[in-house]
Design a protein around this motif. Sequence first.
Motif, short mmCIF file in Angstrom:
data_model
loop_
_atom_site.label_atom_id
_atom_site.label_comp_id
_atom_site.label_asym_id
_atom_site.label_seq_id
_atom_site.Cartn_x
_atom_site.Cartn_y
_atom_site.Cartn_z
N TYR A 242 0.84 -1.21 0.00
CA TYR A 242 0.00 0.00 0.00
C TYR A 242 0.87 1.26 0.00
N GLU B 259 -4.92 -2.31 -2.93
CA GLU B 259 -3.72 -2.58 -2.13
C GLU B 259 -3.93 -2.32 -0.64
N ASP B 260 -5.04 -1.68 -0.27
CA ASP B 260 -5.24 -1.40 1.16
C ASP B 260 -6.03 -2.53 1.80
#
Lengths: 549, 549
Positions: free
Chosen positions: B89, B153-154
Amino acid sequence: MSSIARRSALPARAGGFDAQADVIVVGSGAGGLASALFSRWRGNSVVLLEKADELGGTTKKAAFWYWVPNNRHMREVGIEDRKEDCIRYMARLSRPEAYNPDHPTLGLSQWEYDAYAAIYDNASPATELLAEKGALEYRHCDFVPDYWAELPEDKAPKGRVLLPKGARESMSDGGEVAIRAMSAKALADGVDIRAGHRVQRVIVDDNRAVVGVEADVADRRTLRFGARKAVIFASGGFTHDETMRRNFQSVPVFGGCAAKSNEGDFVNIGAAVGAELRNMNYAWMCPIVLEKALNGDPGLIGTFSPSGDSMIYVDRNGRRVTNEKLAYNESAQAFFTWDPAASAYPNLVLIAIWDERSQKHSASDEYGRFIVPEGSDDAHVIRGGTLAELTANIRERLNKYAARTGNLALAESFEATLRATVERFNGFAEAGRDLDFRRGERQVELLFNGPAAESPAAPNPTMYPISGKGPYYAALLSGGNLDTKGGPVTNTDGQVLDHTGTPIAGLYGVGNCVASASARAYWAGGATLGPILAFAYLAANAADAEPRR
Amino acid sequence: MSSIARRSALPARAGGFDAQADVIVVGSGAGGLASALFSRWRGNSVVLLEKADELGGTTKKAAFWYWVPNNRHMREVGIEDRKEDCIRYMARLSRPEAYNPDHPTLGLSQWEYDAYAAIYDNASPATELLAEKGALEYRHCDFVPDYWAELPEDKAPKGRVLLPKGARESMSDGGEVAIRAMSAKALADGVDIRAGHRVQRVIVDDNRAVVGVEADVADRRTLRFGARKAVIFASGGFTHDETMRRNFQSVPVFGGCAAKSNEGDFVNIGAAVGAELRNMNYAWMCPIVLEKALNGDPGLIGTFSPSGDSMIYVDRNGRRVTNEKLAYNESAQAFFTWDPAASAYPNLVLIAIWDERSQKHSASDEYGRFIVPEGSDDAHVIRGGTLAELTANIRERLNKYAARTGNLALAESFEATLRATVERFNGFAEAGRDLDFRRGERQVELLFNGPAAESPAAPNPTMYPISGKGPYYAALLSGGNLDTKGGPVTNTDGQVLDHTGTPIAGLYGVGNCVASASARAYWAGGATLGPILAFAYLAANAADAEPRR
């Protein structure tokens, strides 16, 4: 590029020297050779150290137009170019966000203002002296406009550009001509030129005055050169140091046109003796062929001339996003549009697309054109018999480089959007007016339009409808550097200053290795080399006046 | 700001000292106080030097959210936050143009990758130690999302944010609470804190190890402080040095929120002993009220929360150009769109416009809001009974500052365009969907939406139709800094490195005075302070392990 590794830039202490001269010059591009010549002509002994194995640096790759305000020919033929007007033009373009026509320094810093005045006052005397001595004779290019000739601040839009005498008609080989002439003259006049010497640091005395340099040579020896009067750095910018590019430049460029030896050596060497760094964020910019940059091709030339009338740039969606014919420094910025809502550079790679007409009539090996003739290195050219085939091949090529472009890939809808884009562009070409981006409406766009088919004629010579029939061609482009503009700050005598504005005794800098007061501007063709010759002249004169240490 | 002028940053030579300690810390924001505390708790004597007359630096102005990946509460309640995911992230947002999910360091440099890993590993232990010792107790803000919570990506979009215990419900005064607690603890535990000391340079021994600092005090005396083990700089960024801003930042900001004492001192001091500078181009960014920046208002707070539902930003033509509710770091970028064809920043100043509803219900003194309640400093608010009157008054106000904004002025057609813009926005507000900029579609936009009228309700709480009836209000905004992100580079132990990657013995740095590996990212609220605490912890531990010199 140098086979000799970078080592510590911390200054060495004075002591024995392997060789001594009045003036040591570092770098053999135009800035270095001119500094050496001007110093020598004032009676100084001069040693010139070049890191690479051959002379010429970035200059040798350049067309070597040089921008000389109020030059002798302008004065002779009566083209008025007043100092105040010229400075105004420079200021307006350098920091548009600060430009203030009513302010004593036009809203810019005193340092910037003084630099513009120094360019105006000294580019012509420097140029004339080089010509008189036979080191660099020139011809006047009265037809070449400034890059912002249409601005109301440009009161002398044509006439400031000179070119080395003997350069070919297309004006593209001026750099080779100039380096040949200047280096021959330097040798003839007794400059001690040594290639393959990588200067790692300066030598300082007990008073922190710079009294020489240490240079490494290929067999790992370190040689110490004493400078009785001064060291003048002219070692180029930091285009080929990826870490510096990432940490200083305002935009994420993949590389550029500068000589591969331009690795920012003077940033470290200067800072280690207290030099203040300025204008580290900006560069002389130009579109580049992406693959040449990613592959480290030393032959990369910036795309000064985006030739082709039946040619467009499109983004990953297949849309035009910019005027393809903008002057190169400005065109390069189009690649760095930031989308804050997506945290992405959507235009980081644009795709030039052209048809058989442009391939046949606009191909050339000069000025970094991406449309190249048969027999040239055309590894960057993507082909397709139809737009569908071209799309597939562009997609494949982009995928090959996705790991280095933040995963940039063609949109699914690319081909359909491209067809609509071509149709819209073709309408503009037929009418002669680009309603989206005003392509072809500036003098500079015609200057760099390059070769094109003469018939059938179109109302706007920069645009012609893209054929409905293949074959088609494409190339991947990004924005790149010619070279960077940041480094230690100097005064108008070329003396390197610390952050209190005090000169560092004995240390001078000229050219792309020091801070340019041009900020983000590219005033005209030769706005690099004209000022560089002016500052070489000023630095050599000031160095000559230094006491012998 | 300091009444004591900057002087030469060149290192002094070792010799007598006025005072000595194991560790000297420079700066009294969170980075400095935490470094001092961690050092003291390991048994070191510590002197802390602060340039300003009061403690707290930029931290004191902050809300002091702190972003702590995989923190104790997340572990306790079972919110998974894997190291690999968290690093991914961070990397995705820091350098989107280089991010490569399949690369060992995700396309970023080893230095960046290692920094992210160090943040993940150390923010929580640092935080827990501060809490255990009673220097900084916290509460867990499990409802606060990361600023890019929607990115694939989080993997842990909520739960990483902590806040000082005792901060008010609105979470805006965490900085004052933290500085009070940390400085009280530092005094109680025997840290020798001295305000009004401007560190000008380090002191080096014959081996170039850093063994102390020289600081000027108000009566022009210079005091010499010896550090037996290490000097840790935590002296803030360069937001208030205009020359540095112009010459390093990627965009032309007018100022920012940082403490006025943040003048980039460590850039010069570090470079003068050979430190390599990194990430000089980027900053922690935020919209700012233009006039507060131009007037040097020390009370300027970045506009974290652009409150107001019946509120829009328009450009000089009267057009919306951005999503007003974007997270502050991203919103700030909208002001710096560059128009290469015009050589201008068309959005350098945008105009916030709101009606009586927002004035009545969305006014607040917190989070740098430009809609402020009666009785507050409202000098920046422009008023008009009608849109015509408002337009005239905006025009006049812009003209007042034109000399400092590159002559930015309202277009003749502003009012007419504004009316059309309002009509279009009102349609979006009624439908609940912003077809132009997707306002209100992200979690972070709701987080910072601020107070608003509860009725009548609108389908999208960030938008409400702007009234057809005055009075109307406006404010001039630009993009600004919270503080800068560039400076000498450190390793994960906080040791300052030269450009060969070698630590400069005895020299450490923490916080905004050194290079942040976050590049242009702002991962979440507290992405400044969480990592700063982690690196203070690492630096103090490494400094503790240094031999006494």
